[in-house]
Write an enzyme that holds these catalytic residues in place. Structure first.
Site, PDB file in Angstrom:
ATOM      1  N   GLU A 153       1.564  -0.778   0.403  1.00  0.00           N
ATOM      2  CA  GLU A 153      -0.086   0.260  -0.069  1.00  0.00           C
ATOM      3  C   GLU A 153       0.660   1.392  -0.286  1.00  0.00           C
ATOM      4  O   GLU A 153       0.884   2.341   0.769  1.00  0.00           O
ATOM      5  CB  GLU A 153      -0.794   0.458   1.542  1.00  0.00           C
ATOM      6  N   GLU A 310      -6.392  -7.002  -0.308  1.00  0.00           N
ATOM      7  CA  GLU A 310      -6.603  -7.743   1.391  1.00  0.00           C
ATOM      8  C   GLU A 310      -8.680  -7.141   1.564  1.00  0.00           C
ATOM      9  O   GLU A 310      -8.711  -6.804   0.650  1.00  0.00           O
ATOM     10  CB  GLU A 310      -6.008  -6.561   2.142  1.00  0.00           C
TER      11      GLU A 310
HETATM   12  C1  GLA Z   1      -3.644  -2.023   4.971  1.00  0.00           C
HETATM   13  C2  GLA Z   1      -2.479  -3.016   5.563  1.00  0.00           C
HETATM   14  C3  GLA Z   1      -2.197  -4.154   6.398  1.00  0.00           C
HETATM   15  C4  GLA Z   1      -2.897  -4.110   7.343  1.00  0.00           C
HETATM   16  C5  GLA Z   1      -4.608  -3.758   6.814  1.00  0.00           C
HETATM   17  C6  GLA Z   1      -5.935  -3.861   8.148  1.00  0.00           C
HETATM   18  O1  GLA Z   1      -4.455  -2.474   4.033  1.00  0.00           O
HETATM   19  O2  GLA Z   1      -1.928  -2.978   4.212  1.00  0.00           O
HETATM   20  O3  GLA Z   1      -0.966  -3.936   6.682  1.00  0.00           O
HETATM   21  O4  GLA Z   1      -2.559  -3.035   8.553  1.00  0.00           O
HETATM   22  O5  GLA Z   1      -4.583  -2.093   6.722  1.00  0.00           O
HETATM   23  O6  GLA Z   1      -6.672  -3.313   7.595  1.00  0.00           O
END
Ligand code: GLA
Length: 666
Positions: A153, A310
């Protein structure tokens, strides 16, 4: 997934972030056993393992990763191997404190969390590329590794750094963009408020100021921040490509997050596989629409199937109150992502952490263990995805394009606008929502996209548009398409300069209107419309210059003035929505516009509460029916419901809160 580097994995990918370093190794055997039980076939590993893989500068310990990859491989589970560069270790910052970021107020931030580094730091870049190279070379030929997960991210926590190193990098970026200071001064309008620059070194990031900052300065800063992170991604990707030319690379996007978001239209072509993360907001009563919008946006950027890297099985831990998912909601979310083009479904994370900053975040294997609803749902979802294997690679053909542009978003949400109430994502959602309810398939496009395959192009909000984008959109109408444009669009050019002569600047001629003054509405204020509806948020004094009034105001200072207009332009039609009609009025209007443009919904008779999406495969079509309403429905269809394996003759039953996916012969 349009490049030659494809994911070597049959069917739909299923898994999550797997962080076994959080656990003693005895637990790993249970992990892989349960992964197999759930049908997990790919996990993302190593995302936050930098400190363990490189205990000191240039000293490596890959023993844990070696054992992990072997274990996964022995169990037939593929690895999406991450470069760990989102969380530099403490030793790095002790050696290179200048790589720590500085925020807008000049506050230096500390290590002790993650993603707290300056994106322009040469020391960070060097360290990140070093670990990426060593990792890439070590595991290039490992049979478990099917994809590189670069970083995590980008920009989630450090999209902006205001330190002096960033300032120098910003100046380099500006020199490249403008060539000379006279051009920059002109583009930024620095004659205003005595901001004229005589020396490049006078230019700094838009740090906290006493009064409103220069809008073009801020806009260029956002562009620079996105490009700066992109250059880090590309540098890591190139290092990995050199080590392993055939392994595809991705990085996980967050497409509909905050204003700091990156310009993913510039990023997507640099990825071998586009992936995205999506989380529900606890306060959103219609989060299924947010899921759909996110999926359509990512699919559009990918130009085809993509991966959901995710989402969550239940509650997250970073909202003020973290709502658990309702019964069946996780399955509906996941299968909705598949409906909107995902060829892989993954979660953050595999096993719920007992320690650390995310100990209260849900996971595939919750704190409660396998005797839990979440685990049963995870196993069910694994079986569902296996049943949907043949859907992989299928695409969606939409006849409606919705324009989405990060430059326009950044510019619109600057301070000192006619109204501080306008939020780009909300304005797009206003239009997307009724289309979702009507079951109309949409793609998202850049303003300068090839529009030839669309019948209808919607521009809910495009405050900033460059000349090429404006010409492309108006040309679409001129050549016979139907174009609908929302208020305060076309107002400024690529430098954020007002387009003179009347609003909505760039679209004035094609829309056949001219506005001489804006009348934004106060929160709670509304105006009556001649079609019986109401309008809020915005109004303007529109004069018809070729268009006809479709609806006018019947109250307020603009009573009698057009609120919605329609213009025959060239071979096509151009609509202008000079206000924000109430939801029912907007839905009726967009239904009419779709009808006129010859756009059909996925189902001839849409069923309330049931989301209908179609993916087109090479031999068959896949009709996804997702009951968000909770009442279930009988929906006309013929084929086979892949989730139950049952033949469908005449109609399929979608269980309350459930999903059906019908394979339809062509
Ligand atoms: C983000 C991050 C993850 C985690 C999630 C929690 O998407 O990429 O590592 O912290 O949030 O929701």
């Amino acid at each position: 997934m349009t490049t030659a580097r494809r994911l070597r994995l049959p069917g739909i990918a299923y898994g999550g972030d797997y962080n076994p370093e959080q656990w003693p190794e005895e637990v790993w055997a249970e992990d892989v056993r349960l992964m197999r039980e759930a049908g997990v076939n790919m996990v993302s590993v190593g995302i936050f393992s930098w400190a363990l893989m490189e205990p000191g500068e240039g000293r490596y310990d890959f023993s844990r990763m070696d054992r992990l990859l072997e274990l996964l491989h022995e169990n037939g589970i593929a690895a999406d191997l991450a470069t760990p560069t989102a969380a530099p270790p403490a030793w790095f910052f002790r050696a290179h404190p200048q790589a720590l970021p500085v925020d807008r107020d000049g506050r230096g931030l500390s290590y002790g969390s993650r993603q707290t580094f300056c994106p322009s730091s040469p020391e960070y870049r060097e360290a990140a590329l070093r670990i990426a190279r060593v990792l890439g070379e070590r595991y290039a030929d490992h049979p478990a590794v099917v994809m590189w997960h670069i970083h995590n991210e980008y920009g989630c926590h450090n999209a902006e750094c205001y330190c002096d190193v960033s300032a120098a990098a910003f100046r380099r970026w500006l020199r490249e963009r403008y060539g000379d200071l006279a051009t920059l001064n002109d583009a930024w309008g620095t004659a205003f408020w005595s901001q004229w620059y005589y020396d490049w070194d006078e230019i700094i990031p838009p740090r906290a100021t006493g009064a409103v900052p220069n809008p073009t300065h801020r806009l260029d800063w956002r562009r620079f921040c996105s490009d700066e992170l992109l250059s880090l991604y590309k540098a890591e990707r190139d290092v990995l490509r050199e080590a392993a030319p055939s392994i595809p690379a991705t990085t996980n996007f967050m497409v509909n997050f905050s204003i700091e978001a990156l310009d993913y239209w510039r990023w997507a072509p640099e990825l071998d596989i586009v992936s995205n993360d999506h989380y529900l907001r606890s306060t959103d009563p219609e989060s299924e629409i947010d899921v759909a919008l996110s999926g359509d946006l990512v699919r559009s950027m990918a130009g085809g199937p993509w991966l959901l890297m995710e989402h969550s099985t239940g509650a997250v831990n970073w909202q003020p109150v973290n709502r658990a998912k309702l019964p069946g909601e996780m399955r509906r979310n996941a299968l909705a992502h598949v409906a909107h083009g995902a060829d892989g479904i993954a979660f953050f994370q595999w096993r719920a952490a007992k320690a650390g900053a995310e100990q209260w975040h849900s996971a595939m294997l919750p704190h409660a263990g396998t005797d839990s609803q979440i685990w049963r749902d995870v196993v069910q979802l694994g079986a569902d995805l296996e049943a949907l294997a043949e859907v992989r690679g299928s695409v969606t053909h939409a006849h409606v394009a919705v324009v989405w542009d990060w430059n326009a978003r950044w510019a619109l949400e600057q301070p000192s606008q006619p109204s501080g109430e306008l939020r780009f994502v909300d304005l797009v959602l206003d239009w997307y929502r009724p289309l979702w309810h009507a079951g109309v398939a949409v793609d998202f496009v850049r303003p300068d996209a090839d529009l030839s395959s669309y019948r209808l192009v919607l521009v809910p909000s495009l405050y900033l548009v460059d000349d090429a984008g404006a010409a492309n959109l108006t040309g679409f109408a001129e050549r016979g398409g139907t174009l609908a444009v929302g208020f305060h669009s076309g107002a400024v050019d690529t430098n954020c300069h007002v387009r003179l002569g009347g609003y909505p600047g760039a679209f004035r001629d094609s829309l056949g209107v001219r506005t001489d003054e804006l009348f934004p509405l106060l929160p709670g204020e509304s105006l009556a419309l001649s079609d019986g509806g109401t309008a809020s948020l915005w109004s303007e004094r529109v004069r018809l210059e070729g268009a006809e009034a479709f609806t006018s105001y019947t109250s307020g200072p603009l009573a009698g003035t057009p609120a919605v207009t329609r213009h025959t332009y060239g071979e096509g039609t151009a609509w202008y929505l000079a206000t924000r009609p109430d939801p029912a009025t907007l839905a009726a209007l967009l239904a009419r516009v779709c009808d006129e443009a010859g756009v059909q919904p996925v189902l001839t008779a849409p069923v309330a509460g049931v989301e209908a999406v179609r993916r087109n495969g090479s031999d068959a079509d896949y009709l996804f029916l997702i009951d968000h309403g909770g009442s279930g429905a009988e929906v006309p269809a013929d084929g086979v419901d892949l989730l139950t394996g049952k033949e469908v003759i005449g109609s399929v039953s979608v269980p309350p809160g459930g999903v059906a996916v019908v394979r339809q012969a062509r």
